[in-house]
Design a protein around this motif. Structure first.
Motif, short mmCIF file in Angstrom:
data_model
loop_
_atom_site.label_atom_id
_atom_site.label_comp_id
_atom_site.label_asym_id
_atom_site.label_seq_id
_atom_site.Cartn_x
_atom_site.Cartn_y
_atom_site.Cartn_z
N GLY A 45 52.55 26.06 72.96
CA GLY A 45 51.74 26.58 71.74
C GLY A 45 52.31 27.67 70.84
N MET A 46 52.85 28.93 72.24
CA MET A 46 52.79 30.50 70.89
C MET A 46 54.15 30.11 69.93
SD MET A 46 54.27 33.80 73.40
CE MET A 46 56.44 33.10 73.40
N HIS A 49 52.89 28.87 67.24
CA HIS A 49 52.03 29.66 66.10
C HIS A 49 53.35 30.64 65.91
CE1 HIS A 49 47.87 29.21 66.74
NE2 HIS A 49 48.13 28.43 68.10
N LYS A 52 54.48 29.14 61.94
CA LYS A 52 54.04 29.47 61.18
C LYS A 52 53.84 30.90 61.26
CE LYS A 52 51.71 25.80 62.96
NZ LYS A 52 50.53 24.97 63.15
N ASP A 53 54.46 32.21 61.28
CA ASP A 53 53.99 32.84 61.35
C ASP A 53 55.80 33.95 60.25
OD1 ASP A 53 53.47 35.78 61.85
OD2 ASP A 53 52.71 35.73 63.73
N ASN A 111 50.48 35.91 68.49
CA ASN A 111 50.73 33.83 69.21
C ASN A 111 50.34 34.08 70.41
OD1 ASN A 111 51.43 33.49 65.99
ND2 ASN A 111 52.95 34.97 66.19
N ASP A 114 46.16 32.93 70.87
CA ASP A 114 46.28 32.49 69.94
C ASP A 114 46.50 31.20 70.96
OD1 ASP A 114 45.35 34.01 67.83
OD2 ASP A 114 46.94 33.32 66.86
N SER A 115 47.65 31.14 71.88
CA SER A 115 47.60 30.19 72.42
C SER A 115 47.16 30.03 73.44
CB SER A 115 49.62 29.97 72.70
OG SER A 115 49.90 28.78 73.64
N ASP A 118 44.40 28.26 72.28
CA ASP A 118 44.29 26.91 72.20
C ASP A 118 43.85 26.39 73.48
OD1 ASP A 118 44.40 27.82 69.35
OD2 ASP A 118 46.80 27.19 69.66
#
Length: 143
Positions: A45-46, A49, A52-53, A111, A114-115, A118
């Motif tokens: 997941g990281m 992210h 898209k960063d 990131n 955020d993961s 999630d």
């Protein structure tokens, strides 16, 4: 964007950990992160992210992303007290010549958070992982 109180708690944890880099004494963090499978989901997941960063994607654009994923899973597993062995390069060697800034490092941490969000990892568990990883920051920044 990270909430100010959350960011402050991460910084306080990092300061409390300081230079101490002792191996975990138990595997409770490993268990709380969902063991190796949970850690792999967090890392994947990281990396999604990061893809898209625009701030840090460039550092990952030309790497063997499967190898990066596998080594990060090993590293996080060890740091969480799991039954893993890290077989990658030292962090200093892996980041040599990249000249990463504090901002780059902080973007990666955002990131990661955020993961974990999630994956519904509770904030106290997230903070325990970040506290274990924080001392390694000096091995990555401006190298």
């Amino acid at each position: 964007m990270m909430r100010p109180l959350r960011w402050m708690s991460i910084l306080v944890l990092a300061l409390l950990v300081g230079c101490a880099q002792q191996p975990p004494k138990d595997d409770s963090l490993y268990q709380d992160l969902g063991q190796r499978a949970g850690i792999q989901k967090i890392i994947e997941g990281m990396l999604l992210h990061i893809a898209k960063d625009d701030r840090i994607f460039k550092y990952f654009a030309k790497v063997d992303i499967v190898r990066v994923r596998d080594k990060l899973v090993e590293k996080f597993c060890v740091e969480a007290g799991g039954p893993c062995t890290y077989t990658g390069d030292t962090l200093a060697e892996a980041h040599k010549g990249m000249n990463l800034s504090r901002s780059d490092f902080n973007a990666l941490v955002e990131n990661l958070i955020d993961s974990m969000d999630d994956q519904h990892i509770p904030v106290p568990v997230q903070n325990r992982l970040i506290a274990r990883l924080a001392p390694q920051r000096r091995e990555v920044i401006e190298k």
